[in-house]
Scaffold this motif. Structure first.
Motif, PDB file in Angstrom:
ATOM      1  N   LYS A  22       0.855  -1.239  -0.101  1.00  0.00           N
ATOM      2  CA  LYS A  22       0.107  -0.125   0.005  1.00  0.00           C
ATOM      3  C   LYS A  22       0.744   1.069   0.137  1.00  0.00           C
ATOM      4  O   LYS A  22       0.522   2.206  -0.564  1.00  0.00           O
ATOM      5  N   ALA A  23       1.812   1.258   0.770  1.00  0.00           N
ATOM      6  CA  ALA A  23       2.855   2.487   0.822  1.00  0.00           C
ATOM      7  C   ALA A  23       3.471   2.629  -0.578  1.00  0.00           C
ATOM      8  O   ALA A  23       3.673   3.772  -0.929  1.00  0.00           O
ATOM      9  N   ASP A  24       3.746   1.391  -1.216  1.00  0.00           N
ATOM     10  CA  ASP A  24       4.628   1.587  -2.513  1.00  0.00           C
ATOM     11  C   ASP A  24       3.582   2.430  -3.467  1.00  0.00           C
ATOM     12  O   ASP A  24       4.056   3.059  -4.324  1.00  0.00           O
ATOM     13  N   MET A  25       2.188   2.117  -3.326  1.00  0.00           N
ATOM     14  CA  MET A  25       1.422   3.004  -4.170  1.00  0.00           C
ATOM     15  C   MET A  25       1.387   4.251  -4.239  1.00  0.00           C
ATOM     16  O   MET A  25       1.119   4.995  -5.002  1.00  0.00           O
ATOM     17  N   TRP A  70      -9.834   4.729  -5.265  1.00  0.00           N
ATOM     18  CA  TRP A  70      -8.668   4.814  -4.941  1.00  0.00           C
ATOM     19  C   TRP A  70      -8.257   3.289  -4.444  1.00  0.00           C
ATOM     20  O   TRP A  70      -7.334   2.826  -4.786  1.00  0.00           O
ATOM     21  N   ASN A  71      -9.076   2.992  -3.711  1.00  0.00           N
ATOM     22  CA  ASN A  71      -8.915   1.667  -3.176  1.00  0.00           C
ATOM     23  C   ASN A  71      -9.052   0.461  -4.085  1.00  0.00           C
ATOM     24  O   ASN A  71      -8.155  -0.690  -3.827  1.00  0.00           O
ATOM     25  N   LYS A  72      -9.760   0.483  -5.218  1.00  0.00           N
ATOM     26  CA  LYS A  72      -9.895  -0.376  -6.245  1.00  0.00           C
ATOM     27  C   LYS A  72      -8.627  -0.395  -7.115  1.00  0.00           C
ATOM     28  O   LYS A  72      -8.146  -1.429  -7.403  1.00  0.00           O
ATOM     29  N   GLU A  76      -6.126  -3.392  -7.492  1.00  0.00           N
ATOM     30  CA  GLU A  76      -5.641  -3.992  -8.676  1.00  0.00           C
ATOM     31  C   GLU A  76      -3.902  -3.866  -8.827  1.00  0.00           C
ATOM     32  O   GLU A  76      -3.464  -4.562  -9.346  1.00  0.00           O
ATOM     33  N   PHE A  77      -3.423  -2.794  -8.435  1.00  0.00           N
ATOM     34  CA  PHE A  77      -2.088  -2.572  -8.373  1.00  0.00           C
ATOM     35  C   PHE A  77      -1.258  -3.457  -7.744  1.00  0.00           C
ATOM     36  O   PHE A  77      -0.267  -4.119  -8.352  1.00  0.00           O
ATOM     37  N   SER A  78      -1.732  -3.954  -6.541  1.00  0.00           N
ATOM     38  CA  SER A  78      -1.149  -4.920  -5.636  1.00  0.00           C
ATOM     39  C   SER A  78      -1.114  -6.289  -6.437  1.00  0.00           C
ATOM     40  O   SER A  78      -0.004  -7.045  -5.787  1.00  0.00           O
ATOM     41  N   LYS A  79      -1.828  -6.501  -7.285  1.00  0.00           N
ATOM     42  CA  LYS A  79      -1.850  -7.807  -8.079  1.00  0.00           C
ATOM     43  C   LYS A  79      -0.878  -7.905  -9.071  1.00  0.00           C
ATOM     44  O   LYS A  79      -0.754  -8.954  -9.585  1.00  0.00           O
ATOM     45  N   LEU A  80      -0.339  -6.670  -9.442  1.00  0.00           N
ATOM     46  CA  LEU A  80       0.556  -6.845 -10.693  1.00  0.00           C
ATOM     47  C   LEU A  80       2.002  -7.212 -10.423  1.00  0.00           C
ATOM     48  O   LEU A  80       2.394  -7.080  -9.272  1.00  0.00           O
ATOM     49  N   ILE A 128      -3.885  -7.101 -16.891  1.00  0.00           N
ATOM     50  CA  ILE A 128      -3.739  -5.734 -16.580  1.00  0.00           C
ATOM     51  C   ILE A 128      -5.266  -5.019 -16.624  1.00  0.00           C
ATOM     52  O   ILE A 128      -5.442  -3.802 -16.752  1.00  0.00           O
ATOM     53  N   GLU A 129      -6.004  -5.726 -17.374  1.00  0.00           N
ATOM     54  CA  GLU A 129      -7.628  -5.273 -17.842  1.00  0.00           C
ATOM     55  C   GLU A 129      -8.244  -4.524 -16.871  1.00  0.00           C
ATOM     56  O   GLU A 129      -8.714  -3.590 -17.094  1.00  0.00           O
ATOM     57  N   LYS A 130      -8.389  -4.909 -15.509  1.00  0.00           N
ATOM     58  CA  LYS A 130      -9.152  -4.107 -14.541  1.00  0.00           C
ATOM     59  C   LYS A 130      -8.458  -2.915 -14.494  1.00  0.00           C
ATOM     60  O   LYS A 130      -9.237  -1.865 -14.480  1.00  0.00           O
ATOM     61  N   LEU A 131      -7.113  -2.818 -14.001  1.00  0.00           N
ATOM     62  CA  LEU A 131      -6.733  -1.759 -13.797  1.00  0.00           C
ATOM     63  C   LEU A 131      -6.664  -0.747 -15.031  1.00  0.00           C
ATOM     64  O   LEU A 131      -7.005   0.576 -14.777  1.00  0.00           O
ATOM     65  N   VAL A 132      -6.605  -1.183 -16.280  1.00  0.00           N
ATOM     66  CA  VAL A 132      -6.684  -0.071 -17.282  1.00  0.00           C
ATOM     67  C   VAL A 132      -8.135   0.375 -17.210  1.00  0.00           C
ATOM     68  O   VAL A 132      -8.298   1.511 -17.680  1.00  0.00           O
ATOM     69  N   ASN A 133      -9.018  -0.504 -17.151  1.00  0.00           N
ATOM     70  CA  ASN A 133     -10.354  -0.169 -17.360  1.00  0.00           C
ATOM     71  C   ASN A 133     -10.733   1.019 -15.958  1.00  0.00           C
ATOM     72  O   ASN A 133     -11.466   1.815 -16.370  1.00  0.00           O
ATOM     73  N   LEU A 134     -10.271   0.637 -14.983  1.00  0.00           N
ATOM     74  CA  LEU A 134     -10.423   1.778 -14.177  1.00  0.00           C
ATOM     75  C   LEU A 134      -9.855   2.946 -14.411  1.00  0.00           C
ATOM     76  O   LEU A 134     -10.180   4.191 -14.025  1.00  0.00           O
ATOM     77  N   LEU A 135      -8.789   3.171 -15.086  1.00  0.00           N
ATOM     78  CA  LEU A 135      -8.032   4.283 -15.309  1.00  0.00           C
ATOM     79  C   LEU A 135      -8.940   4.748 -16.353  1.00  0.00           C
ATOM     80  O   LEU A 135      -8.993   6.130 -16.562  1.00  0.00           O
ATOM     81  N   VAL A 136      -9.078   4.011 -17.509  1.00  0.00           N
ATOM     82  CA  VAL A 136      -9.912   4.828 -18.772  1.00  0.00           C
ATOM     83  C   VAL A 136     -11.493   5.279 -18.161  1.00  0.00           C
ATOM     84  O   VAL A 136     -11.725   6.294 -18.914  1.00  0.00           O
ATOM     85  N   ASP A 137     -11.871   4.871 -17.124  1.00  0.00           N
ATOM     86  CA  ASP A 137     -13.193   5.499 -16.493  1.00  0.00           C
ATOM     87  C   ASP A 137     -12.970   6.896 -16.310  1.00  0.00           C
ATOM     88  O   ASP A 137     -13.940   7.574 -16.200  1.00  0.00           O
TER      89      ASP A 137
END
Length: 141
Positions: A22-25, A70-72, A76-80, A128-137
């Protein structure tokens, strides 16, 4: 007594690792870009703010990210696996004949940059689909 000590040590180490992610994010910068001859979009997320640019000659529009979104993104970032980003394969190849803009995900963390190979905008690799979709939103808002 040894088993109890080992169990407590394992729990402490495990919790320390998850809080480290979480701190890395908070120090990471995530950038998604999509471009073709007539299309340009760039979304940059860093430290709970987002910057969206909708054209090559446009100024970026910044806004704050609410805690739920942000939590979402953090989840997703932590799964990468950042080291394997460059090896991800695109599921489609429309970008080769101007059928789609070229998408790209770039993450900068601790002065090191991790970047995907180009993929079709709207069809990111599954990992990376879920992370990209969150960004595109953010560009739709």
């Amino acid at each position: 007594m040894r088993i109890l000590s080992l169990l407590i040590l394992t729990i402490v180490i495990g919790t320390g690792c998850s809080s480290q992610k979480k701190a890395d994010m908070t120090t990471a910068q995530i950038e998604y870009s999509a471009m073709s001859r007539g299309y340009f979009k760039k979304i940059v997320v860093q430290n709970q703010t987002v910057s969206v640019t909708n054209g090559r000659d446009q100024q970026p529009v910044e806004s704050k990210i609410d805690n739920a979104k942000w939590n979402k993104i953090t989840a997703e970032f932590s799964k990468l696996n950042l080291d394997s980003l460059s090896a991800l394969k695109a599921p489609t190849e429309k970008r080769f004949h101007d059928g789609a803009a070229i998408g790209n995900l770039k993450i900068t963390q601790n002065q090191k940059t991790y970047e995907t190979a180009g993929f079709d905008n709207g069809f990111p690799p599954k990992e990376i689909e879920k992370l990209v979709n969150l960004l595109v939103d953010f560009a739709k808002e």
